[in-house]
Design an enzyme around this catalytic site. Structure first.
Site, PDB file in Angstrom:
ATOM      1  N   ASP A  50       0.829  -1.171   0.024  1.00 18.57           N
ATOM      2  CA  ASP A  50      -0.123  -0.037   0.098  1.00 18.57           C
ATOM      3  C   ASP A  50       0.669   1.214  -0.021  1.00 18.57           C
ATOM      4  OD1 ASP A  50      -2.793   1.160   0.382  1.00 18.57           O
ATOM      5  OD2 ASP A  50      -1.463   2.442   1.730  1.00 18.57           O
ATOM      6  N   TYR A  55       3.460   9.831   0.504  1.00 21.01           N
ATOM      7  CA  TYR A  55       4.362   9.293   1.759  1.00 21.01           C
ATOM      8  C   TYR A  55       5.824   9.509   1.203  1.00 21.01           C
ATOM      9  CZ  TYR A  55       0.143   6.310   2.674  1.00 21.01           C
ATOM     10  OH  TYR A  55      -0.846   6.108   2.885  1.00 21.01           O
ATOM     11  N   LYS A  84      -1.990   6.456  -4.370  1.00 14.40           N
ATOM     12  CA  LYS A  84      -3.057   7.347  -3.796  1.00 14.40           C
ATOM     13  C   LYS A  84      -2.852   8.642  -4.806  1.00 14.40           C
ATOM     14  CE  LYS A  84      -3.736   4.686   0.163  1.00 14.40           C
ATOM     15  NZ  LYS A  84      -2.162   4.507   0.788  1.00 14.40           N
ATOM     16  N   HIS A 117      -7.157  10.043  -2.395  1.00 13.83           N
ATOM     17  CA  HIS A 117      -6.543   9.668  -1.050  1.00 13.83           C
ATOM     18  C   HIS A 117      -7.442  10.415   0.032  1.00 13.83           C
ATOM     19  CE1 HIS A 117      -2.470   9.204   1.092  1.00 13.83           C
ATOM     20  NE2 HIS A 117      -3.462   8.824   2.011  1.00 13.83           N
TER      21      HIS A 117
END
Ligand code: A2P
Length: 321
Positions: A50, A55, A84, A117
């Protein structure tokens, strides 16, 4: 290594594709740690990863995937990779370039799953991920989720992604997309654990053939805004006592809890022993009365409350579910 991966059951999504119920979370995994973590996870049997653009570690995740595919340890078709769409890319014309950027960072030519997201849209200000004004207030913009969704659907039609879904959407926001879509979302990924068991949202989604993926299943003790006085799920003596009965760790019980209720789960770790431990949950079953007891610990205990964005008109957590 195939036999380890085969331990993980798969759920069938509403478009016929299959998704492993257990994956490795990568939120908060530092770029310098995540490449090794993903390689260790592949060795341990994980095939579902994931990821997300925000990130800021997709290149390092991609490095591990590329190396493991090159060495023949895993094939692309065995992997299930999620990314995302970040909040600054909700304008329809930004969706495909954002997806292609994640693909290039990850070193892939398609994703298995791409999620919106958050239902919150930010302006695109010189590439900033969290654009703010001079008073430190987030800079929102108004984009109808359906317009973003139609651009997501085009990415499926172009073969850039197999399945599309949502994350952090509440029931009303999900319904708005469902009422106006050509392709149904396959999952909604939300924070989910015994303090926030999401029963009503799970039931709502189940009725509409949408799966739930649980993020922060261990309560995300490494969340950046954690305070020492905050409750700790992993240290909860009630949960630990149940785990002890099964001779499992608290983390293992929390992960198994989701699998048994049909929720996809993505615990994050960059520690090899924990990555292995979190995978070792397919040899026990939590009894019905323990499941009910764990459910009873629900207290609307949200760790990822993002209250700093509650001035957005799209803030998802101001209705019941
Ligand atoms: P680390 O990554 O340093 O191993 P969540 O998935 O809810 O976001 O939680 C992630 C956090 O939980 C990280 O701090 C991670 O630490 C920690 N963690 C992951 N697995 C375990 C485990 N089996 N036991 C204890 N802590 C764990």
């Amino acid at each position: 290594m195939a036999s380890l991966a085969e331990k993980v059951p798969k759920v069938k999504l509403n478009n016929g594709h299959e998704m492993p119920v257990l994956g490795l979370g990568t939120w908060k995994s530092k770029p310098g740690e995540v490449t090794q973590a993903v390689k260790d996870a592949i060795d341990a049997g994980y095939r579902h990863f994931d990821c997300a653009f925000v990130y800021q570690n997709e290149a390092e995740v991609g490095q591990a995937l590329t190396e493991k595919m090159a060495s023949g340890d895993v094939k692309r078709e065995e992997l299930f990779i999620t990314s995302k769409l970040w909040n600054t890319f909700h304008s329809p014309e930004s969706v495909e370039p954002a997806l292609k950027k994640s693909l290039s960072l990850l070193g892939l030519d398609y994703l298995d799953l791409y999620l919106i997201h958050w239902p919150i849209s930010f302006i695109d200000k010189e590439g900033e991920l969290f654009p703010k004004d001079d008073n430190d207030k987030s800079l929102y913009k108004s984009v109808d989720h359906v317009d973003t969704w139609h651009a997501m659907e085009k990415c499926v039609e172009q073969g850039l992604v197999r399945s599309i879904g949502l994350s952090n959407f509440n029931s009303k926001q999900i319904q708005h997309v469902l009422d106006n879509c050509k392709i149904k979302p396959v999952v909604n990924q939300v924070e989910c654990h015994p303090y926030l068991n999401q029963k009503r949202l799970i039931d709502f989604c189940k009725e509409r053939d949408i799966h739930i993926t649980a993020y922060s299943p261990l309560g995300s003790p490494d969340r950046p805004w954690a305070k020492p006085e905050d409750p700790s799920l992993l240290a909860d003596p009630k949960i630990k006592a149940i785990a002890d009965n099964y001779k499992k760790s608290t983390a293992q019980l929390l992960i198994r809890y989701q699998v048994e209720r049909g929720v996809i789960v993505i615990p994050k770790s960059v520690t090899k022993t924990r990555i292995e431990q979190n995978f070792d949950i397919f040899d026990f079953q939590i009894g019905e009365s323990d499941m009910q007891y764990i459910d009873s610990l629900d207290c609307n205990g949200r760790f990822c409350h993002v209250t700093w964005n509650n001035d957005s008109p799209d803030f998802p957590f101001s209705i019941e579910f």
